[in-house]
Design an enzyme around this catalytic site. Structure first.
Site, PDB file in Angstrom:
ATOM      1  N   TYR A 250      45.493  43.326  50.662  1.00 11.31           N
ATOM      2  CA  TYR A 250      45.193  42.038  50.052  1.00 11.31           C
ATOM      3  C   TYR A 250      46.126  41.811  48.847  1.00 11.31           C
ATOM      4  CZ  TYR A 250      42.423  38.455  47.676  1.00 11.31           C
ATOM      5  OH  TYR A 250      42.026  37.304  47.056  1.00 11.31           O
TER       6      TYR A 250
ATOM      7  N   THR B 102      46.016  41.307  45.731  1.00 15.16           N
ATOM      8  CA  THR B 102      45.896  41.970  44.426  1.00 15.16           C
ATOM      9  C   THR B 102      45.912  43.496  44.538  1.00 15.16           C
ATOM     10  OG1 THR B 102      43.486  42.009  44.539  1.00 15.16           O
ATOM     11  CG2 THR B 102      44.503  40.089  43.474  1.00 15.16           C
ATOM     12  N   LYS B 103      45.910  44.021  45.742  1.00 20.05           N
ATOM     13  CA  LYS B 103      45.810  45.477  45.899  1.00 20.05           C
ATOM     14  C   LYS B 103      47.160  46.151  45.611  1.00 20.05           C
ATOM     15  CE  LYS B 103      41.466  45.227  46.644  1.00 20.05           C
ATOM     16  NZ  LYS B 103      40.787  44.738  47.814  1.00 20.05           N
ATOM     17  N   ASN B 104      47.152  47.476  45.535  1.00 18.01           N
ATOM     18  CA  ASN B 104      48.348  48.185  45.042  1.00 18.01           C
ATOM     19  C   ASN B 104      49.549  48.059  45.973  1.00 18.01           C
ATOM     20  OD1 ASN B 104      46.370  48.965  43.245  1.00 18.01           O
ATOM     21  ND2 ASN B 104      47.177  51.035  42.999  1.00 18.01           N
TER      22      ASN B 104
END
Ligand SMILES: *Cc1c(COP(=O)(O)O)cnc(C)c1O
Length: 409
Positions: A195, A197-199
Site C-alpha cells: 500500500y 504508505t507502507k515501507n
C-alpha cells in the site's frame, strides 16, 4: 535517484516547515518500468508478476511468494488455505487495522480479539492464553505492529497452535527480523502490504510467503477465480484456452504494472530502511529527554522495520494526545493514530457482542495515549529535529499553563 510528489519540506524564509505524515516515493526506475509494461501490450498478471514473486522470496529468504492485490486479501486467502470449518475461531489483536479483521470474517471465520501489551502494542502470551480461555481456537493472526517483530513461536505456543496455523500480518513487518529469523520465513503464511504508505510502496498490492508448496499452489489458484494455476498464460503464445476450477476463487491477482513497480522499488528497499532506522534513532535521542513522552519499544534482538514511530503521551505530564495532535497540525506536523481498537467499532461490537468487547483493559488504557509521528524515507534529520522541538515546546507550554492555573505537577 528518486522522484517524489514535491520537493522536500525545507523551510523558505518565514514559511513554517511542513512535515507530511507520509509521502510515497516511486523511484525513477519504477516509473520507467511501469511505462514499459503499460506500453508492452501485456498489463495484467504475467511474467513481471512471476519475477517479482521470485525476487521478493529471494530477498526475504523465503521458499516462495505469491503476489496478490492487497495484504487484506492476502490474509483472507491465507486463512482460506487452512480449510477450517466455517465459524472457527481465529485470534487477532484488537489494536490492529480493521481490514485485517474483516479478512477473518470474509474467510467465513470468527475473530477472537486479544488485548495488547501497552509497550509493544502486541499481545503477550498471557493475554493470548486469557483470550483462548477454554475455547478451541483454530488459527491465529500475528501482527508485527509498527514493524516491531512479534515473537511468533511464543504466541503460537500460548494459543496451543502449531506454526502452520499462524498467519502473520506483516503489513508493517517487511524487513523486520525476530531474533535471527527474518519475518516471512517462520509461520505457515506471512502476508505483506505494498500500500502507498507502507515501507515498500507500489500503491496497492500484497504478497504471501510460505514454505508449503501445496499452500502456494492453492493461493495461486484462489487469487484468480480458482482457475488452475498459470491460467493467466492462456493468452500467451502456446497457451491453451482450457482451464479447470477446483477451489472457490477471488479476484485478487497482482498486475504486471504493479509487479514491475515492485521489482524496481525492491532495489531501493534497503536504503529506505536505513533512512527509517536513522530517523527513528534521532527521534529516540531527542524525545528521550522530553518528560511525559514514552518512546516506542525496541526489540530484545533482531531488527525493527520502523514502519511507524508511535509514542505514548502521558496525559498528566503533557497536554494529552488529542491536544498534542491538534497543536502539531497548526505547526505543520501531520500525525496519526494507530490503531483505533477494533472492539470500539460498531460493526465489530455488534458482531462480537458487548461482553466480548469489554475484555481489553490494557488496549483501552493505552489507546488514548498513542500518537504516531511522521516517519518515511522522504524525510530528513532536520524534519525529525523540527518535530521534536515542537513536541518539547508544546509540552513546556502545557506545563506552564498548568502551573499558572495552580494545577498539580
Ligand atoms: C495496511 C495494513 C493492512 C492492509 O494492507 P492492504 O495492502 O492495504 O490491504 C493490514 N494490516 C495492517 C496492520 C495494516 O497496517
Amino acid at each position: 535517484m528518486t522522484a517524489t510528489a514535491q520537493a522536500p519540506s525545507a523551510p523558505t524564509g518565514d514559511a513554517p516547515r511542513r512535515v507530511p505524515f507520509a509521502r510515497t516515493i516511486i523511484s525513477d526506475e519504477a516509473l520507467q518500468r511501469a511505462h514499459e509494461v503499460l506500453a508492452s501490450g501485456w498489463v495484467t498478471t504475467g511474467p513481471e508478476t512471476v519475477a517479482f514473486e521470485r525476487e521478493l522470496a529471494a530477498y526475504l529468504g523465503a521458499p516462495d511468494a505469491v503476489a496478490v492485490s492487497s495484504c487484506t486479501v492476502a490474509i483472507e486467502l491465507a486463512l482460506r488455505a487452512l480449510a477450517l470449518r466455517p465459524g472457527s475461531l481465529v485470534l487477532t489483536p484488537t489494536i490492529t487495522f480493521c481490514g485485517a479483521v474483516h479478512a477473518i470474517v470474509h474467510a467465513g471465520l470468527r475473530p477472537v480479539l486479544v488485548d495488547v501489551d501497552p509497550v509493544t502494542l502486541i499481545p503477550r502470551p498471557d493475554q493470548v492464553m486469557r483470550a483462548v480461555e477454554g475455547r478451541t481456537v483454530a488459527a491465529m493472526v500475528v501482527q508485527h505492529m509498527a514493524g516491531h517483530p512479534a515473537q511468533v513461536r511464543d504466541l503460537a505456543e500460548a494459543a496451543g497452535l502449531p506454526l502452520d496455523r499462524v498467519v502473520e500480518d506483516a503489513a508493517h513487518g517487511l524487513g523486520a527480523v525476530a531474533d535471527d529469523e527474518p519475518i516471512g520465513t517462520i509461520s505457515g503464511a506471512t502476508c505483506f502490504s505494498f500500500y502507498a504508505t507502507k515501507n515498500l510502496p507500489i500503491g496497492e498490492g500484497g504478497a504471501v510467503t510460505t514454505a508449503d508448496p501445496d499452500r502456494a499452489a492453492f493461493l495461486r489458484r484462489a487469487r484468480l477465480h480458482g482457475m488452475t494455476a498459470d491460467a493467466w498464460r492462456r493468452y500467451l503464445p502456446g497457451g491453451g484456452w482450457a482451464y479447470s476450477v477446483d477451489v472457490a476463487g477471488l479476484k485478487a491477482n497482482m498486475t504486471d504494472v504493479q509487479a514491475a513497480i515492485g521489482r524496481a522499488q525492491l532495489v531501493c528497499f534497503d536504503e529506505w530502511q536505513r533512512v527509517r532506522a536513522e530517523l527513528a534513532e534521532e527521534y529516540d535521542a531527542l524525545l528521550g529527554q522530553v518528560e511525559g513522552v514514552a518512546l516506542p519499544a525496541r526489540p530484545r534482538s533482531g531488527r525493527h522495520a520502523w514502519h511507524l514511530y508511535i509514542v505514548r503521551l502521558d496525559p498528566v505530564l503533557g497536554p494529552g494526545r488529542d491536544a498534542m495532535a491538534a497543536e502539531l497540525a497548526t505547526r505543520g506536523v501531520a500525525t496519526s493514530v494507530h490503531f483505533i481498537p477494533v472492539h470500539s467499532f460498531p460493526y465489530f461490537r455488534t458482531l462480537l457482542g458487548e461482553d466480548e468487547c469489554a475484555r481489553f483493559p490494557e488496549a483501552d488504557a493505552v489507546f488514548p495515549t498513542l500518537l504516531t509521528l511522521p516517519l518515511h524515507a522522504a524525510m530528513d534529520l532536520d524534519d525529525v529535529r523540527y518535530v521534536c522541538e515542537q513536541i518539547a515546546d508544546i509540552c513546556q507550554s502545557a506545563d506552564a499553563e498548568r502551573v499558572g492555573s495552580g494545577g498539580l505537577r
